[in-house]
Scaffold this motif. Structure first.
Motif, PDB file in Angstrom:
ATOM      1  N   THR A 106      37.492  58.062  32.049  1.00  0.00           N
ATOM      2  CA  THR A 106      37.276  57.493  32.929  1.00  0.00           C
ATOM      3  C   THR A 106      37.319  56.370  33.821  1.00  0.00           C
ATOM      4  N   TYR A 107      38.176  56.136  34.800  1.00  0.00           N
ATOM      5  CA  TYR A 107      38.232  54.979  36.082  1.00  0.00           C
ATOM      6  C   TYR A 107      38.405  55.120  37.059  1.00  0.00           C
ATOM      7  N   SER A 108      38.419  54.479  37.822  1.00  0.00           N
ATOM      8  CA  SER A 108      38.172  54.723  39.181  1.00  0.00           C
ATOM      9  C   SER A 108      38.447  52.967  40.044  1.00  0.00           C
ATOM     10  N   PHE A 109      38.905  53.234  41.206  1.00  0.00           N
ATOM     11  CA  PHE A 109      39.194  52.084  41.946  1.00  0.00           C
ATOM     12  C   PHE A 109      38.384  52.282  43.560  1.00  0.00           C
ATOM     13  N   SER A 110      38.024  51.394  44.577  1.00  0.00           N
ATOM     14  CA  SER A 110      37.441  51.999  45.287  1.00  0.00           C
ATOM     15  C   SER A 110      38.875  50.927  46.407  1.00  0.00           C
ATOM     16  N   ARG A 111      38.752  51.406  47.553  1.00  0.00           N
ATOM     17  CA  ARG A 111      40.236  51.221  49.212  1.00  0.00           C
ATOM     18  C   ARG A 111      40.346  49.674  47.965  1.00  0.00           C
ATOM     19  N   GLU A 112      39.389  48.781  48.491  1.00  0.00           N
ATOM     20  CA  GLU A 112      38.992  47.216  48.569  1.00  0.00           C
ATOM     21  C   GLU A 112      39.737  46.721  47.356  1.00  0.00           C
ATOM     22  N   GLU A 113      39.560  47.098  46.274  1.00  0.00           N
ATOM     23  CA  GLU A 113      39.968  47.180  44.877  1.00  0.00           C
ATOM     24  C   GLU A 113      41.451  47.471  44.898  1.00  0.00           C
ATOM     25  N   ILE A 114      41.888  48.463  45.379  1.00  0.00           N
ATOM     26  CA  ILE A 114      43.302  47.776  44.854  1.00  0.00           C
ATOM     27  C   ILE A 114      44.252  46.928  45.794  1.00  0.00           C
ATOM     28  N   PHE A 115      43.639  47.363  47.073  1.00  0.00           N
ATOM     29  CA  PHE A 115      44.309  45.820  48.605  1.00  0.00           C
ATOM     30  C   PHE A 115      43.878  44.954  47.543  1.00  0.00           C
ATOM     31  N   ARG A 116      42.865  44.241  47.063  1.00  0.00           N
ATOM     32  CA  ARG A 116      42.746  43.168  46.217  1.00  0.00           C
ATOM     33  C   ARG A 116      43.395  42.539  45.002  1.00  0.00           C
ATOM     34  N   ASN A 117      43.777  43.687  44.402  1.00  0.00           N
ATOM     35  CA  ASN A 117      44.428  43.904  42.974  1.00  0.00           C
ATOM     36  C   ASN A 117      45.622  42.677  42.648  1.00  0.00           C
ATOM     37  N   PRO A 118      45.344  41.051  42.530  1.00  0.00           N
ATOM     38  CA  PRO A 118      46.460  40.150  42.291  1.00  0.00           C
ATOM     39  C   PRO A 118      47.977  41.373  42.128  1.00  0.00           C
ATOM     40  N   GLY A 119      48.880  40.660  42.395  1.00  0.00           N
ATOM     41  CA  GLY A 119      50.658  41.329  41.686  1.00  0.00           C
ATOM     42  C   GLY A 119      50.733  43.356  41.934  1.00  0.00           C
ATOM     43  N   ALA A 120      49.584  43.378  42.839  1.00  0.00           N
ATOM     44  CA  ALA A 120      49.673  45.449  42.696  1.00  0.00           C
ATOM     45  C   ALA A 120      50.496  45.000  44.235  1.00  0.00           C
ATOM     46  N   GLN A 121      50.249  44.229  45.320  1.00  0.00           N
ATOM     47  CA  GLN A 121      50.873  43.999  46.348  1.00  0.00           C
ATOM     48  C   GLN A 121      49.971  45.947  47.389  1.00  0.00           C
ATOM     49  N   GLY A 122      48.660  45.564  47.251  1.00  0.00           N
ATOM     50  CA  GLY A 122      47.703  47.277  48.009  1.00  0.00           C
ATOM     51  C   GLY A 122      48.984  48.677  47.308  1.00  0.00           C
ATOM     52  N   ASP A 123      50.277  48.295  45.530  1.00  0.00           N
ATOM     53  CA  ASP A 123      50.804  49.750  44.934  1.00  0.00           C
ATOM     54  C   ASP A 123      49.094  49.867  44.443  1.00  0.00           C
ATOM     55  N   ILE A 124      49.034  51.847  44.542  1.00  0.00           N
ATOM     56  CA  ILE A 124      48.262  51.812  43.450  1.00  0.00           C
ATOM     57  C   ILE A 124      48.314  52.099  42.664  1.00  0.00           C
ATOM     58  N   MET A 125      49.915  52.380  42.622  1.00  0.00           N
ATOM     59  CA  MET A 125      50.698  52.755  41.138  1.00  0.00           C
ATOM     60  C   MET A 125      50.703  51.379  39.892  1.00  0.00           C
ATOM     61  N   ARG A 126      50.647  50.093  40.670  1.00  0.00           N
ATOM     62  CA  ARG A 126      50.808  49.014  39.851  1.00  0.00           C
ATOM     63  C   ARG A 126      49.933  48.270  40.108  1.00  0.00           C
ATOM     64  N   ALA A 127      48.398  48.700  40.697  1.00  0.00           N
ATOM     65  CA  ALA A 127      46.798  48.619  40.346  1.00  0.00           C
ATOM     66  C   ALA A 127      46.828  48.808  39.043  1.00  0.00           C
ATOM     67  N   LEU A 128      47.118  50.282  38.695  1.00  0.00           N
ATOM     68  CA  LEU A 128      46.419  51.596  37.379  1.00  0.00           C
ATOM     69  C   LEU A 128      47.360  50.323  36.476  1.00  0.00           C
ATOM     70  N   SER A 129      48.256  49.409  36.844  1.00  0.00           N
ATOM     71  CA  SER A 129      48.962  49.291  35.218  1.00  0.00           C
ATOM     72  C   SER A 129      48.252  48.235  34.475  1.00  0.00           C
ATOM     73  N   VAL A 130      46.563  47.822  35.648  1.00  0.00           N
ATOM     74  CA  VAL A 130      45.725  46.584  34.875  1.00  0.00           C
ATOM     75  C   VAL A 130      44.684  47.486  33.605  1.00  0.00           C
ATOM     76  N   LEU A 131      44.666  49.123  33.378  1.00  0.00           N
ATOM     77  CA  LEU A 131      43.685  50.148  33.175  1.00  0.00           C
ATOM     78  C   LEU A 131      44.393  49.989  31.120  1.00  0.00           C
ATOM     79  N   PRO A 132      42.631  50.199  30.825  1.00  0.00           N
ATOM     80  CA  PRO A 132      43.171  49.579  28.996  1.00  0.00           C
ATOM     81  C   PRO A 132      43.529  51.010  28.129  1.00  0.00           C
ATOM     82  N   GLY A 133      44.795  51.019  27.615  1.00  0.00           N
ATOM     83  CA  GLY A 133      45.487  51.534  27.754  1.00  0.00           C
ATOM     84  C   GLY A 133      46.776  52.368  28.087  1.00  0.00           C
TER      85      GLY A 133
END
Length: 793
Positions: free
Chosen positions: A126-153
């Motif tokens: 189980t993993y989660s993101f806050s709204r600020e973490e999604i927005f700051r995620n480098p390379g994700a450009q604020g996109d939740i699906m791109r932010a998820l790609s950093v999770l293990p597995g």
């Protein structure tokens, strides 16, 4: 003079008054949704706080503008810390906050506000993101699906794609829920019909949610409980932000791709609204990167209202509309001379026109029955429409593949036409009750679906890429004929899907929690009944160490496009997956944890395509996958956060056609992610992310020349001798993001630069064979920059 001084003092005092805001919210129990009375809410590092009243409501006034973290504590609950609460002038920050039940083994550990984590009901992956973490995620450009790609597995198709594949399965295998409404998919620009008329396994390019739309995220990389089904890989639950019940705010983001506008505030004493509109057009970026010319645009429009009907009933309404369109016409391919048809990302001879949209409308009523139970009723309508045309440009080439005259050569604009329209009306009712040592959740889902599908080939077409087994009847002919009678399909039918489920979270002791559950599903299009027992649990070794596990059976509905494409009498079955997960977790502190998990999956009744030039499918496939994930995650608190993770994975399939096992397309043995973000002050944020992964599998092949045997039409053919027998080069990317924020009396101004793959290394996602030259054009992406500004009033 005295009057002037008085006037100056008035404005100074007015300015000082304007430099404060407020924090207001409601604290509720995560399980029962009842208000938590007497909870302490304290702003860290300053002497301000409040206590919740009998309705669970608190208010902290006269908070100086700035960014804060808040700690919430109450007897019997886990202490929670929420970071990055931004206070602006004359505005009230409002939030409804859930507290998890306390556990004696947690001791004095404070838990940061991340949905689902440290919950014994969701013990694994189980993993989660806050709204600020999604927005700051480098390379994700604020996109939740791109932010998820950093999770293990979790892997994706690379920087060009955002859709995720989890632990040895594909991009179509994930459960997606938005405000408890099941979704078809969450991506834009998914190329249905691009690959010889069939789906692109890479999925979509961008999510349908603009930055700062999603307020909370819960992701389970397998092992999810019986409440969710019809997909077998992972669970992604997204919560759209609720409107602020106290004050209005307006914001706009303007970047290289387009603009996003947001309005958020109360419309009555009991009702708030959150509305967002985004439009993106890639013309400027395509010209900047000198990419293959085409027209690409999409929009995302959402409105959500939340109404506190009374102390026991809360009603939310949500409506979403997500249109998109992309085209490549003869004018786009014929824009100049000296163009090489073999160039990477070229696709110079492909023409298309793609239009699609997604629509969702839903009502969600949460009713508190008594102090220990509540029920949630969800009524929704969702639809997805796709209209795709594919054609071909046949240019005049020289020996090296250079287009001699772009405007000379025949072309067709409607060789293949695909429409895929899906509609669903659904109802969900979910009941939850807490007992002394247990929590029970039971529910039913009912869905009526309509599928209107048509796939048309205007004439017999020639396919120059094939597997060896597909030309067995005529081994001397190194091409295939795409026959309309074996390709065309028309399907228009309705079906009923129904589900029932029950799960129990049972606290056997202070250290041991067991979560048994069972799920029943009926799928109308496949006329199949399925029973899925599941079990998970957690054992606390100490206040910071725990062993977690999950196992169960997961069924996956056959894809609607696959069902619609079958010849008469061929009914597909749902695929079956048996999962097992064993993990170990150390909670070093409230925001730092280490997780190690091993997992295994066995696949049965996998849908396979005996011949790639035909729509006929069988359930003859099988396979297995296994791996391990290790991660050290520092969550966002104070001024920095980061992650170090390594994943090992093997995923193997067998089509049972006599050729044996082969690597699945998302078999990525090694993945390493390093990510960090640092905020030295309230103005600047610096973020970076490094990703490495083994190159994805690709076919091994040989090239045949002059396969038509005619001097006036030279054509080459690609014979695949081993499915996924080779690999692309390793994926390597360094992403960098810089944010600048400054608060004024009127609001907040922000600017950002987000650079994907700053080294401009060309990461290959796929290959296109070019019959005119016999060469391979790589599909992928190098550097992908965006920058923009954001203003909030």
């Amino acid at each position: 003079m005295k009057q002037i001084l008085l006037i100056l003092l008035f404005f100074v005092s007015l300015g000082a008054f304007a430099q404060t805001g407020a924090i207001r919210g409601r604290i509720i129990d995560n399980i029962t949704k009842q208000p938590v009375i007497g909870a302490s809410v304290r702003i860290d590092n300053i002497q301000l706080g409040a206590t919740t009243d009998t309705a669970g409501v608190f208010t902290i006034n006269n908070v100086p503008i700035g960014t804060y973290s808040v700690t919430i504590s109450s007897i019997g609950f886990q202490t929670k810390n929420i970071s990055e609460i931004i206070i602006t002038s004359n505005k009230t920050y409002y939030s409804e906050i859930e507290l998890l039940e306390g556990a004696s083994t947690l001791g004095e550990v404070t838990v940061n506000a991340f949905r689902g984590e440290n919950n014994p009901m969701t013990p694994v992956s189980t993993y989660s993101f806050s709204r600020e973490e999604i927005f700051r995620n480098p390379g994700a450009q604020g996109d939740i699906m791109r932010a998820l790609s950093v999770l293990p597995g979790v892997v994706s198709g690379g920087s060009q794609f955002s859709a995720i594949a989890a632990r040895g399965q594909g991009t179509q295998d994930n459960v997606y829920m938005v405000d408890d409404i099941p979704m078809f998919n969450l991506s834009h620009l998914e190329a249905e019909g691009f690959n010889s008329g069939f789906n692109d396994p890479n999925g979509g390019r961008f999510s349908i949610f603009a930055p700062r739309i999603i307020d909370n995220v819960q992701f389970q990389n397998g092992g999810f409980d019986a409440v969710y089904g019809r997909r077998s890989s992972s669970y992604l639950g997204l919560g759209v932000k609720e409107g602020n019940r106290e004050t209005w705010s307006f914001s706009g983001q303007f970047d290289l791709l387009g603009a996003t506008l947001i309005a958020d505030g109360p419309i009555s004493e009991k009702t708030s609204v959150f509305a967002s509109a985004r439009y993106q057009n890639f013309a400027m970026l395509i010209n900047l990167l000198d990419e293959n010319r085409s027209a690409v645009s999409y929009g995302d429009y959402i409105i959500k209202t939340t109404t506190e009907i009374n102390a026991k009933n809360k009603l939310s309404f949500i409506a979403m509309y997500n249109p998109e369109g992309t085209s490549r016409t003869i004018d786009d391919v014929a824009f100049g001379t000296a163009i090489n048809i073999n160039d990477d990302n070229s696709g110079r001879n492909i023409l298309w026109n793609h239009e699609s949209s997604k629509t969702v409308v839903g009502l969600n009523l949460r009713t508190l029955i008594n102090s220990s139970s509540f029920i949630k009723n969800v009524l929704y309508y969702r639809s997805s429409t796709v209209d795709n045309n594919f054609g071909r440009f046949n240019p005049s080439l020289d020996a090296d593949g250079i287009i001699i005259d772009p405007r000379f050569g025949g072309y067709e604009t409607n060789i293949r036409h695909i429409t895929n329209n899906q509609q669903e009306v659904g109802y969900r009712s979910i009941y939850t009750r807490r007992f002394n040592k247990a929590a029970l959740t039971a529910g039913v889902d009912a869905m009526m679906l309509n599928l209107d599908y048509e796939r048309r080939l205007s004439r017999t077409d020639t396919v120059y890429s094939f597997r060896t087994i597909e030309i067995g009847a005529n081994p001397a002919r190194y091409y295939q004929l795409l026959d309309p009678s074996l390709f065309n399909s028309t399907f228009d039918d309705n079906a009923f899907n129904g589900s029932a489920y029950v799960t129990l979270s049972w606290k056997l002791s202070d250290r041991f929690t067991l979560n048994p559950g069972i799920r029943y599903d009926y799928t109308g299009f496949t006329e199949q009944h399925m029973l899925s027992p599941r079990l998970s649990g957690s054992y606390s070794l100490s206040d910071r160490h725990s062993i977690n596990f999950a196992t169960g059976i997961y069924y996956q509905d056959a894809a609607y496009a696959d069902i619609a494409g079958q010849p008469a009498g061929n009914t597909l079955k749902n695929e079956e997956t048996i999962q097992s997960i064993l993990g170990y977790k150390i909670q070093f502190s409230s925001d730092l944890k280490f997780v190690a998990e091993g997992w295994h999956k066995q696949f049965y009744d996998v849908a396979v395509q005996p011949n790639r030039a035909q729509s006929y499918l069988t359930n003859d496939g099988s396979g297995y996958a296994y791996g391990a994930d290790i991660s050290l995650i520092k969550r966002l608190s104070r001024n920095y956060y980061g992650q170090i993770s390594y994943s090992y994975m093997e995923s193997v399939r067998d089509d049972n056609n006599g050729l044996g096992n082969y690597d699945y397309i998302f078999n990525i043995p090694h993945t390493v992610t390093l990510m960090g973000s640092y905020k030295p002050n309230n103005k600047w944020i610096f973020s970076g992310k490094f990703r490495y992964s083994t190159g994805r599998p690709t076919d091994r092949y040989v090239i045949h020349s002059d396969v038509l045997g005619t001097a006036d039409m030279l054509r080459y053919a690609q014979e695949v001798t081993a499915v996924n027998g080779d690999r692309f080069p390793d994926f390597i990317s360094l992403d960098i993001r810089v944010d600048y924020n400054v608060q004024r009396r009127w609001g907040t101004f922000s600017a950002f630069v987000d650079m994907v793959n700053t080294s401009n290394r060309f990461n290959v996602n796929a290959e296109l064979f070019i019959p005119e030259t016999g060469r391979i054009s790589n599909v992928g992406l190098g550097v992908f920059p965006t920058f923009g500004v954001r203003v909030e009033l």
